[in-house]
Motif scaffolding. Structure first.
Motif, PDB file in Angstrom:
ATOM      1  N   HIS A  69       0.850  -1.192   0.000  1.00  0.00           N
ATOM      2  CA  HIS A  69       0.000   0.000   0.000  1.00  0.00           C
ATOM      3  C   HIS A  69       0.889   1.247   0.000  1.00  0.00           C
ATOM      4  N   GLU A 244     -12.526   3.057  -0.334  1.00  0.00           N
ATOM      5  CA  GLU A 244     -11.264   2.378  -0.615  1.00  0.00           C
ATOM      6  C   GLU A 244     -10.485   3.120  -1.692  1.00  0.00           C
ATOM      7  N   ARG A 245     -11.172   3.559  -2.732  1.00  0.00           N
ATOM      8  CA  ARG A 245     -10.484   4.300  -3.803  1.00  0.00           C
ATOM      9  C   ARG A 245      -9.952   5.631  -3.296  1.00  0.00           C
ATOM     10  N   GLN A 246     -10.765   6.334  -2.502  1.00  0.00           N
ATOM     11  CA  GLN A 246     -10.347   7.653  -2.041  1.00  0.00           C
ATOM     12  C   GLN A 246      -9.197   7.577  -1.046  1.00  0.00           C
ATOM     13  N   ARG A 248      -6.933   5.243  -0.928  1.00  0.00           N
ATOM     14  CA  ARG A 248      -5.724   4.901  -1.687  1.00  0.00           C
ATOM     15  C   ARG A 248      -5.209   6.127  -2.448  1.00  0.00           C
ATOM     16  N   ARG A 249      -6.123   6.916  -3.011  1.00  0.00           N
ATOM     17  CA  ARG A 249      -5.709   8.122  -3.731  1.00  0.00           C
ATOM     18  C   ARG A 249      -5.043   9.111  -2.773  1.00  0.00           C
ATOM     19  N   ALA A 250      -5.653   9.281  -1.602  1.00  0.00           N
ATOM     20  CA  ALA A 250      -5.063  10.184  -0.606  1.00  0.00           C
ATOM     21  C   ALA A 250      -3.713   9.665  -0.129  1.00  0.00           C
ATOM     22  N   TRP A 252      -1.530   7.940  -1.854  1.00  0.00           N
ATOM     23  CA  TRP A 252      -0.515   8.272  -2.860  1.00  0.00           C
ATOM     24  C   TRP A 252      -0.140   9.747  -2.789  1.00  0.00           C
ATOM     25  N   LEU A 253      -1.123  10.592  -2.529  1.00  0.00           N
ATOM     26  CA  LEU A 253      -0.838  12.017  -2.404  1.00  0.00           C
ATOM     27  C   LEU A 253       0.091  12.281  -1.216  1.00  0.00           C
ATOM     28  N   ASP A 762     -17.359  10.246  -7.166  1.00  0.00           N
ATOM     29  CA  ASP A 762     -15.942  10.591  -7.299  1.00  0.00           C
ATOM     30  C   ASP A 762     -15.495  11.673  -6.322  1.00  0.00           C
ATOM     31  N   GLY A 764     -13.837  13.157  -3.227  1.00  0.00           N
ATOM     32  CA  GLY A 764     -12.797  12.635  -2.351  1.00  0.00           C
ATOM     33  C   GLY A 764     -13.199  12.673  -0.893  1.00  0.00           C
TER      34      GLY A 764
END
Length: 931
Positions: A69, A244-246, A248-250, A252-253, A762, A764
């Motif tokens: 992760h 889960e998508r948000q 993971r996106r956060a 990476w940020l 979508d 966040g």
């Protein structure tokens, strides 16, 4: 999609015995079955008769996914830097944090869908087969194509079987959703009909409820119909939830920003601050550890688990943790009508014959004045309703049977007919069970004069096509002309438009001395139409309020039902789902729609109902809605609903009336089959999503006070000693921070949570105003307070810039106390932050300062853990802490009130600003006006 109609009769020129002989020849077997050695050979060839996954175990991939992760990768990088500079103890602690996070998330991964395993439960453990010329009992998983299987009452069918001799009644509900047993006979051969409609076939996973037969197994395991459904369900892959998508996106940020900061500060620390490379790497590792919210993933997981437990007590069992927040973003509910919106308790309310309509009193089940007072066709209608029926009203336990048949039998009793089940069975000579494709059921009974008579009931539109006469008001049969047909159709439409379920009834007198027909097509022809019975399935208590709450919350409801279009429309209007003129799409119209046309139709018609819909229609509707970006909740109860349940964002299965397969394929199971439970779950999903955002602000607010000490150390060129150690950061993130964060998940819903539109799919979970509040406002405040405590202890001990604080120096003890003061300052500031983030706009006083007892317990646990960190020798050695003087501890007391009070003032000013500028986009202070 709608199936073809068919008759229970062998087509001309097709001999059942000849067809069976061809199948025996194709499977290279005989009427006496296989030998044991041949069965063993085929078992190796075809494999075990069981449902199985196409892929191997998934847990290694799930574990690797958690260990890679983005946040885990960031910590791996920090651990690597620490190993390079020789800080092996701290590196080990970082690796343990990675493992802890992975363990929490991995447990969540193990709660994967088990629809295929649930389908396997329909297979019996044992089965009777003919091998070596004798009947023997074998393990059902060892049945092979070519086996001769013996079926008896009570057996569960173990393979797809072509009957060779005899007849059985089979409960096909596992495959078709119809609870009424279907007759399957070796003498009834169909051609050009759907496989499930063939009357000489029985299928794996169904139950034999009566009769005796021998059959040839032609498909086993994944080759069966139930195996095909299992494979279809497996191909519909579940997708990550919005949260889960948000996250993971956060993640990476955060990782990108952290790496960028770490790499940029290494040259700053070496060239500007003149630190050694080793110290610069230590600084970078500490910066990475400080930027990573180690507690984010486990806290979210545990908070969702709490929500799952709460929902279970409200009638909604959520099987996947992440589905809780998906519920919060649901904007479309596709729901069945019967049993979900209604009670599935049919009550007869009216009968119609050519003599006119008679309203029935649903509160009375006795004869209303006796049969002789009714017009002749009404008496005939009562006799048909009583004889063409399998329900019972006279059982000791009360009425038993299908709810519709119980209602029909109740109407028969009101009309004065004899409803004793023993008398009915004594007079019955033959029965053709209800066929869901023909929509008819018939019996051949002995009339009062001893002659046989055909009694038929079913959907009026299906029944009328088989009628040639109609009973007039005097009880005399007249030819059924177009005028009479229009009269019957008009009566059906009038009753259906009132939301009533309507059944038609017909009869045909047979010659007294002639053998009654035992083929359905011969019996169900030239019928005389007698009348209609209309039944009311009342709405569930509270469903009108639940529907109104959905509409206020911006959630669209689409009814997908097998009922008559007018009945569905009237029920939807009565409950408040639609107005008086919704768009109703019947099965024949649905079959003509392409996917793009279906999506356009749903998009252009805000009020739409799908009537006479099939499970395949549910799947297409779910795909069309998801393609348009909607978050869809879909209800279902049968095996063939499984693909649609898996395709929807939230598959909702019925716990009382649903099959095991539907319950396993679904994301949520309603223990009470109540639509209101779906709305309750959506409200809980919104609440938990709000609470997730609250503790995200809470966790992120402490990244600043964790990073500021390293910046002070680096930018001062090492002149200012490190105010916080990496081990103290890890203890703060994983230890003291976790308890209050968890308690924030128990916050009650803020007022107005179901008066706002669903958030976009979508959107966040982390938004800029949240980060500004966390980092700029709360974070800097806590960092300033903690730094003040650090310098207070260090300066009071006599430290001046450049003074040594190394081990063995006079100030080393004071330095350890100062770093401990930094840690305690962050913890006390953290308490103030916990109270501050409990509300997003309203004052904490309006919801009660002490209303969340879990937060009070979490803060008590946090303080106890802080005492352990400070006063327990083993932790003093591990973390580098030292107990400050009691007078220094007094400095910490106002810290929580400063943080909380400042945020209360900020929210008060925001509320005033929003009142003065309701449409303004400019915000004077850091914050978010939306919840």
């Amino acid at each position: 999609m709608q199936s073809q109609h068919h008759d229970w009769v062998s087509p001309p020129g097709l001999d059942p015995e000849e067809a069976a002989e061809r199948l025996l020849r194709d499977l290279d077997t005989g009427p006496e079955g296989l030998s044991s050695s041949e069965a063993e050979r085929r078992l190796l060839q075809y494999g075990l008769n069981e449902l199985r996954r196409r892929t191997g175990p998934q847990w290694p991939k799930a574990l690797i996914r958690q260990l890679t992760h983005p946040l885990a990768l960031l910590l791996w990088l920090a651990a690597g830097l620490l190993v390079i500079v020789g800080s092996h103890v701290v590196a080990t602690a970082v690796v343990l944090i990675i493992m802890l996070n992975a363990a929490f998330s991995f447990v969540q991964e193990l709660q994967a869908e088990r629809a295929v395993e649930a389908l396997a439960k329909y297979l019996p453990q044992k089965a009777k087969v003919e091998r070596d010329g004798a009947v023997s009992e074998v393990d059902a998983s060892h049945i092979v194509p070519g086996d001769i299987v013996v079926l008896e009452e009570g057996d569960r069918v173990a393979a797809d079987i072509r009957l060779l001799a005899g007849a059985v009644e089979v409960d096909m509900s596992a495959l078709t959703g119809e609870s009424v047993p279907a007759l399957r006979s070796a003498a009834m051969v169909d051609v050009n009909v759907p496989l499930l409609a063939a009357h000489d076939l029985v299928f794996s996973g169904t139950n034999c409820t009566g009769g005796h037969a021998r059959g040839l197994a032609f498909a086993t395991g994944m080759g069966t119909e139930i195996g095909r459904i299992a494979a279809l369900s497996e191909r519909v892959k579940s997708e990550p939830s919005p949260l889960e998508r948000q996250v993971r996106r956060a993640a990476w940020l955060i990782a990108a920003v952290s790496v960028m900061l770490g790499l940029s500060f290494i040259p700053v620390a070496t060239l500007v601050a003149h630190l050694t490379l080793i110290n610069s790497l230590i600084f970078a590792a500490g910066l990475l550890a400080g930027m990573v919210p180690e507690g984010l993933l486990p806290v979210i997981t545990l908070a969702l688990a709490v929500a799952v437990r709460d929902l279970a007590g409200r009638g909604a069992l959520v099987k996947r943790l992440s589905a809780v927040e998906t519920l919060g973003s649901t904007d479309v509910i596709c729901t069945d009508k019967t049993g979900t919106l209604t009670q599935n308790r049919m009550t007869p309310v009216a009968v119609w014959t050519t003599a006119g309509q008679i309203d029935l009193d649903p509160e009375r089940s006795d004869t209303l004045g006796g049969a002789p007072q009714w017009p002749s066709p009404v008496g005939s209608l009562g006799r048909i309703a009583a004889d063409c029926n399998n329900a019972r009203l006279d059982d000791a336990a009360g009425a038993t049977g299908d709810p519709t048949e119980v209602a029909v039998l109740t109407a028969a009793r009101i009309l004065g007919a004899e409803t004793d089940s023993a008398t009915r069975e004594a007079n019955r000579r033959w029965q053709f069970h209800f066929d869901p494709e023909l929509k008819l059921m018939s019996t051949i009974d002995r009339s009062e004069d001893g002659s046989p008579v055909v009694h038929t009931k079913g959907a009026p539109e299906a029944l009328l096509t088989r009628c040639s006469h109609i009973l007039d008001a005097d009880g005399q049969p007249l030819p059924l002309d177009s005028l009479e047909r229009r009269q019957v159709d008009g009566a059906v439409d009038d009753l259906a438009a009132q939301g009533l379920r309507v059944l038609g009834f017909a009869q045909r007198q047979l010659p007294a001395k002639k053998r009654p027909p035992h083929r359905r097509a011969s019996a169900e022809q030239d019928l005389c139409f007698v009348g209609l019975i209309a039944m009311l399935d009342p709405p569930r208590p509270g469903v009108i309020e639940a529907v109104a709450k959905c509409q206020t919350a911006g959630i669209r409801i689409i009814v997908i039902t097998g009922d008559h279009p007018l009945t569905a429309a009237a029920t939807a209007e009565r409950i408040g789902i639609t107005g008086p003129h919704p768009k109703v799409v019947a099965a024949e119209d649905f079959e003509q729609l392409e996917d793009r046309q279906l999506a356009t139709l749903i998009r252009s018609c805000p009020e739409i109902i799908f009537a006479r819909a099939s499970p395949e229609a549910k799947l297409h509707i779910a795909e069309a809605l998801r393609h348009d970006g909607h978050v869809v909740a879909m209800t279902g109860d049968g095996v063939n609903d499984a693909p649609a349940l898996r395709r929807a964002d939230i598959g909702v299965a019925m716990g009382l009336s649903g099959t095991d397969v539907a319950r396993e394929a679904a994301t949520m199971v309603l223990t009470d089959d109540d639509f209101g439970s779906i709305v309750t779950a959506i409200e809980a999903g919104r609440r938990i999503y709000d609470n997730v955002r609250k503790f995200i602000v809470y966790i992120f607010a402490h990244a600043v006070p964790e990073v500021v000490p390293f910046l002070l150390f680096a930018l001062s060129g090492g002149v200012i000693p490190m105010p916080l150690t990496i081990m103290q950061i890890l203890a703060f993130d994983v230890g003291s921070e976790t308890f209050p964060a968890l308690s924030l998940s128990r916050e009650p819903a803020e007022p107005g949570i179901m008066q706002r539109a669903p958030r976009p799919r979508d959107e966040g979970v982390i938004r800029l105003p949240m980060l500004l509040r966390a980092w700029i406002f709360l974070g800097l405040m806590v960092a300033g307070l903690a730094a003040a405590g650090y310098f207070w202890v260090l300066l009071r001990a006599g430290w001046r810039p450049g003074t040594s604080i190394d081990v063995g120096s006079p100030l080393h003890h004071a330095y350890r106390q100062a770093t401990t003061m930094t840690l305690l300052g962050m913890i006390t500031g953290q308490i103030g932050t916990a109270f501050a983030v409990r509300t997003q706009r309203t004052s904490l006083w309006s919801v009660g300062v002490f209303s969340n007892r879990y937060l009070l317990a979490g803060i008590a646990a946090e303080l106890a853990l802080a005492a352990v960190f400070v006063y327990l020798p083993v932790f003093q050695s591990l973390l580098g802490t030292e107990a400050p003087a009691p007078s220094d501890l007094l400095i910490l007391l106002p810290f929580p009130f400063i943080v909380w009070g400042a945020d209360e003032l900020r929210r008060y000013l925001l509320r005033r600003w929003s009142k003065r500028h309701p449409r303004g986009d400019v915000r004077p202070l850091v914050g978010d006006l939306r919840p």
